[in-house]
Design an enzyme around this catalytic site. Structure first.
Site, PDB file in Angstrom:
ATOM      1  N   ASP A   1      -4.898  29.369  11.566  1.00 28.62           N
ATOM      2  CA  ASP A   1      -6.125  28.886  12.213  1.00 28.62           C
ATOM      3  C   ASP A   1      -6.663  29.842  13.273  1.00 28.62           C
ATOM      4  O   ASP A   1      -7.790  29.662  13.740  1.00 28.62           O
ATOM      5  CB  ASP A   1      -5.884  27.519  12.870  1.00 28.62           C
ATOM      6  CG  ASP A   1      -5.861  26.385  11.869  1.00 28.62           C
ATOM      7  OD1 ASP A   1      -6.120  26.636  10.668  1.00 28.62           O
ATOM      8  OD2 ASP A   1      -5.583  25.241  12.277  1.00 28.62           O
TER       9      ASP A   1
ATOM     10  N   GLY B   1      -5.774  23.411  19.388  1.00 34.52           N
ATOM     11  CA  GLY B   1      -5.638  23.865  20.766  1.00 34.52           C
ATOM     12  C   GLY B   1      -4.781  25.107  20.921  1.00 34.52           C
ATOM     13  O   GLY B   1      -5.172  26.067  21.589  1.00 34.52           O
TER      14      GLY B   1
ATOM     15  N   LYS C   1     -11.635  22.548  17.755  1.00 33.82           N
ATOM     16  CA  LYS C   1     -12.308  22.585  16.456  1.00 33.82           C
ATOM     17  C   LYS C   1     -12.103  21.250  15.761  1.00 33.82           C
ATOM     18  O   LYS C   1     -11.177  20.486  16.042  1.00 33.82           O
ATOM     19  CB  LYS C   1     -11.772  23.724  15.575  1.00 33.82           C
ATOM     20  CG  LYS C   1     -10.285  23.651  15.241  1.00 33.82           C
ATOM     21  CD  LYS C   1      -9.920  22.765  14.054  1.00 33.82           C
ATOM     22  CE  LYS C   1      -8.425  22.796  13.765  1.00 33.82           C
ATOM     23  NZ  LYS C   1      -7.989  21.733  12.805  1.00 33.82           N
TER      24      LYS C   1
ATOM     25  N   SER D   1      -3.950  27.374  18.639  1.00 33.26           N
ATOM     26  CA  SER D   1      -4.584  28.517  17.978  1.00 33.26           C
ATOM     27  C   SER D   1      -5.761  29.032  18.789  1.00 33.26           C
ATOM     28  O   SER D   1      -5.985  30.244  18.898  1.00 33.26           O
ATOM     29  CB  SER D   1      -5.046  28.115  16.578  1.00 33.26           C
ATOM     30  OG  SER D   1      -3.948  27.784  15.749  1.00 33.26           O
TER      31      SER D   1
END
Length: 293
Positions: A147, A112, A22, A114
């Site tokens: 997250d 990464g 993300k 999460s």
């Protein structure tokens, strides 16, 4: 990304699933709570790159993860914590062998860990035939980290609170060039820094979206620049070539490009010594596309 067996209410034998990265396209810090957590406003967007999890069902109930990541004990890995939590909450008797193909840099601000946890939750839900709703899986994800729910819900989102109050949004989907300058940023050190901006005035989601990418910024960036000169160098190098910003607390920085050829040309210019890659922005998570959710 790899294809996956479609979601089913019956247990399946194995799955190969993406755990996408993300970006924080915007990150404002609007206050600090009595418990020490910070109030945020952020725009989450997925990328078409990430880690990959391979999950195989075990009939004996055991949970096994490979390989071991440097600096992360196997039992402390968010994947294992997610798997144990899902078993405890549902009483599932099946187990799994889980293999992680780790591509995203640790501590890069790309979510990464999460994302890996969210993929474990959704993947094991399918593998074990549990049939849980996304809202229930997101509730479990929040136990693991602020997250995790955005990865569980699977849509680009405007987030508030500590990042857990999510409203789906549709963002532009440009190409990005990302640079990891080879340093590890301490998130606690950034959020604990006295000079960190903590009083940005809250804005509405509508105002943020109306302003567009040209108006977006990351309140963590000045502090990370001071604490990590190599991140500052990467940002400065990118900024003369395209609009550039820090994601999360870093260490990754990114530049926004309109076309893939532009991204390719910029990628070819990145100095040696920095890890660099290109990615496309996505509004729907490739994990959810793979599982048909």
């Amino acid at each position: 990304m790899n294809d996956a067996t479609p979601r089913t209410d019956k247990p399946t034998g194995s799955l190969v699933l993406p755990a996408p990265a993300k970006l924080n396209r915007l990150l404002h810090i609007t206050g600090r709570r009595p418990d020490g957590y910070h109030e945020l406003q952020t725009l989450f967007q997925f990328l078409d790159i990430g880690d990959t999890l391979t999950l195989r069902r075990r009939e004996d109930g055991e949970l096994r993860l490979s390989p071991t990541l440097d600096g992360v004990e196997r039992e402390d890995n968010l994947i294992m914590r997610a798997a144990r939590l899902l078993k405890a909450e549902t009483g599932a008797r099946l187990g799994a062998d889980i293999h992680l193909d780790k591509q995203l840099p640790l501590g890069g601000g790309l979510g990464g860990g999460s994302s890996d946890a969210a993929t474990a939750l959704l993947g094991l839900d399918a593998l074990w035939g549990l049939g849980l709703e996304l809202a229930e899986l997101a509730r479990l994800g929040l136990v693991l980290g602020a997250d995790v729910p955005v990865f569980v819900n699977g849509h680009a989102a405007w987030a508030e609170g500590i990042g857990e109050r999510l409203t789906p949004v549709t963002l532009d989907t440009p190409w990005f060039v990302l640079i990891h300058p080879g340093v590890t940023v301490s998130t606690p050190a950034v959020f604990g820094a006295p000079e960190l901006t903590r009083n940005t005035l809250p804005i509405t989601m509508a105002r943020a979206l109306q302003g567009g990418a040209a108006s977006w910024n990351n309140d963590c960036e000045p502090t990370v620049r001071r604490q990590y000169p190599e991140v500052a160098r990467a940002l400065d190098w990118l900024a003369v070539r395209a609009p550039a910003m820090l994601t999360g607390t870093g260490a990754c920085v990114f530049a926004r490009l309109e076309t893939e050829p532009q991204a390719d040309r910029l990628l070819a210019e990145v100095p040696k010594g920095w890890q660099a890659f290109k990615a496309r922005g996505l509004n729907r998570s490739p994990l959810h596309a793979a599982l048909g959710r």
